[in-house]
Design an enzyme around this catalytic site. Structure first.
Site, mmCIF file in Angstrom:
data_model
loop_
_atom_site.group_PDB
_atom_site.id
_atom_site.type_symbol
_atom_site.label_atom_id
_atom_site.label_comp_id
_atom_site.label_asym_id
_atom_site.label_seq_id
_atom_site.Cartn_x
_atom_site.Cartn_y
_atom_site.Cartn_z
ATOM 1 N N GLY A 142 0.839 -1.194 0.000
ATOM 2 C CA GLY A 142 0.000 0.000 0.000
ATOM 3 C C GLY A 142 0.873 1.241 0.000
ATOM 4 O O GLY A 142 1.983 1.246 -0.556
ATOM 5 N N ILE A 144 2.516 2.887 2.493
ATOM 6 C CA ILE A 144 3.791 2.772 3.199
ATOM 7 C C ILE A 144 4.682 1.746 2.518
ATOM 8 O O ILE A 144 5.879 1.982 2.298
ATOM 9 C CB ILE A 144 3.563 2.412 4.678
ATOM 10 C CG1 ILE A 144 2.789 3.525 5.392
ATOM 11 C CG2 ILE A 144 4.900 2.157 5.381
ATOM 12 C CD1 ILE A 144 2.386 3.179 6.817
ATOM 13 N N ARG A 164 -3.860 -8.696 -1.598
ATOM 14 C CA ARG A 164 -5.097 -9.265 -2.135
ATOM 15 C C ARG A 164 -5.329 -8.856 -3.582
ATOM 16 O O ARG A 164 -5.986 -9.563 -4.343
ATOM 17 C CB ARG A 164 -6.284 -8.857 -1.263
ATOM 18 C CG ARG A 164 -6.354 -9.613 0.055
ATOM 19 C CD ARG A 164 -7.609 -9.290 0.813
ATOM 20 N NE ARG A 164 -7.617 -7.914 1.316
ATOM 21 C CZ ARG A 164 -8.606 -7.383 2.025
ATOM 22 N NH1 ARG A 164 -9.677 -8.092 2.300
ATOM 23 N NH2 ARG A 164 -8.526 -6.140 2.455
ATOM 24 N N ARG A 223 1.790 -3.800 12.780
ATOM 25 C CA ARG A 223 1.158 -4.017 14.083
ATOM 26 C C ARG A 223 1.766 -5.266 14.699
ATOM 27 O O ARG A 223 1.982 -6.277 14.017
ATOM 28 C CB ARG A 223 -0.367 -4.182 13.940
ATOM 29 C CG ARG A 223 -1.104 -2.905 13.568
ATOM 30 C CD ARG A 223 -1.094 -1.893 14.713
ATOM 31 N NE ARG A 223 -1.764 -0.649 14.350
ATOM 32 C CZ ARG A 223 -1.143 0.437 13.887
ATOM 33 N NH1 ARG A 223 0.170 0.416 13.698
ATOM 34 N NH2 ARG A 223 -1.817 1.526 13.599
ATOM 35 N N GLU A 252 1.376 -3.545 23.462
ATOM 36 C CA GLU A 252 2.131 -2.336 23.814
ATOM 37 C C GLU A 252 1.467 -1.595 24.974
ATOM 38 O O GLU A 252 0.241 -1.589 25.081
ATOM 39 C CB GLU A 252 2.190 -1.383 22.605
ATOM 40 C CG GLU A 252 3.077 -1.850 21.483
ATOM 41 C CD GLU A 252 3.128 -0.833 20.342
ATOM 42 O OE1 GLU A 252 2.919 0.369 20.594
ATOM 43 O OE2 GLU A 252 3.366 -1.238 19.211
ATOM 44 N N HIS A 270 8.008 2.141 18.955
ATOM 45 C CA HIS A 270 6.920 2.640 18.110
ATOM 46 C C HIS A 270 7.221 4.069 17.621
ATOM 47 O O HIS A 270 6.497 5.019 17.917
ATOM 48 C CB HIS A 270 5.585 2.607 18.865
ATOM 49 C CG HIS A 270 4.404 2.519 17.928
ATOM 50 N ND1 HIS A 270 3.268 1.804 18.212
ATOM 51 C CD2 HIS A 270 4.185 3.069 16.699
ATOM 52 C CE1 HIS A 270 2.401 1.908 17.221
ATOM 53 N NE2 HIS A 270 2.943 2.679 16.288
#
Length: 304
Positions: A142, A144, A164, A223, A252, A270
């Site tokens: 995508g 990023i 996908r 994530r 987290e 993070h």
């Protein structure tokens, strides 16, 4: 906050500490709020939404929004927004930084120098992996993932990806779309850039890690829950893969103790979007969504 404070129609209440809100602070704030600017660490669930009779908009200060119960928000006609299109470059920078840090063993080297253990150059001292000519496998090409692929191409890396759907940037990047098993088998580096969904939760477990090359590295700026962390710790401990670099964790801010004892993992707190310009832009985007809804308009970045 300065922009909102200047608006004569808005009463602003702010958590003045540089941390997430406690549950009690969230409940207290939501009880009176017409709009809320929330962090990814804030759990916005049905119970919290039910104590907020005036709430009209929740602007999440992040691209992700898995911390918000969208079904409950829809039922209460609360608009939920995010901050897309402004942190991809910063997160891609960090991804490449993590890759270089683990592949070239920069954190280990820094520790040795600081401990006074550097005894001079030696032919086999802290050997790592060249990036040029290696294959980068991107899970989720995508916004990023595309930014990461562009950087990797500049380093002379080949790109394979799984998604996908065919990515519109695949041709530009000379990126080959493959299924996940083939990506794991072929890649020298695997980098996650997918959202956390029911489909991606735990998508990399013991079997998938075992399918990777023993010389390969795993990078995660997506994530934490996308990876079975116990399986990853075991793979790193037994050198089933060469190393990993993580910016996100399941649960987290708690990080599993097993990671702490390992030298072949780089652990970042993070920091994906933690560049000043990026965070300011995210704030402006969040505010624009809040003001649009409270002024009777349409949010620029709704996710529900």
């Amino acid at each position: 906050m300065e922009i909102l404070e200047r608006d004569p129609h808005i009463e602003l209440r702010v958590n003045s500490e540089d941390r997430g809100c406690t549950r009690d602070e969230l409940v207290s704030g939501f009880q009176w709020a017409d709009g809320a600017l929330t962090m990814l660490s804030d759990k916005i669930d049905r119970e919290l939404l039910e104590v907020a009779p005036r709430l009209r908009v929740v602007a999440n200060y992040a691209v992700g929004y898995n911390n918000i119960d969208l079904t409950a928000a829809n039922e209460r006609h609360v608009v939920v927004t995010n901050t897309p299109h402004c942190l991809a470059e910063a997160t891609a920078d960090l991804t490449m930084g993590l890759l270089l840090a683990v592949a070239r063993r920069l954190v280990e080297g820094d520790g040795l120098v600081r401990a006074g253990l550097f005894k001079g150059w030696a032919p086999e001292f802290l050997l790592g992996m060249d990036l040029h000519g290696k294959t980068l496998g991107i899970i989720g090409l995508g916004e990023i993932g595309t930014c990461v692929a562009r950087r990797a191409r500049a380093f002379g890396m080949r790109i394979v990806y799984c998604a996908r759907h065919e990515a519109p940037t695949a041709s530009e990047l000379q990126a080959e779309r493959v299924e996940l098993p083939e990506l794991l088998r072929r890649s020298d580096v695997v980098s996650l850039h997918c959202p956390l969904t029911a489909e991606t939760k735990g998508m990399l477990g013991a079997a998938q890690l075992a399918a990777m090359k023993p010389t390969a590295y795993l990078i995660n700026t997506a994530r934490g829950a996308c990876i079975d962390e116990n399986a990853l710790i075991e793979a790193l401990r037994t050198h089933a893969i060469a190393g990993a670099a993580l910016d996100v964790y399941d649960g987290e801010p708690n990080v599993k103790a097993g990671f702490m004892a390992l030298k072949n993992v780089v652990l970042a707190p993070h920091l994906g979007s933690a560049a000043t310009e990026t965070r300011v832009t995210m704030g402006h985007v969040a505010i624009s969504n809040i003001l649009a809804v409270l002024n009777g308009g349409i949010a620029p970045n709704p996710v529900n």
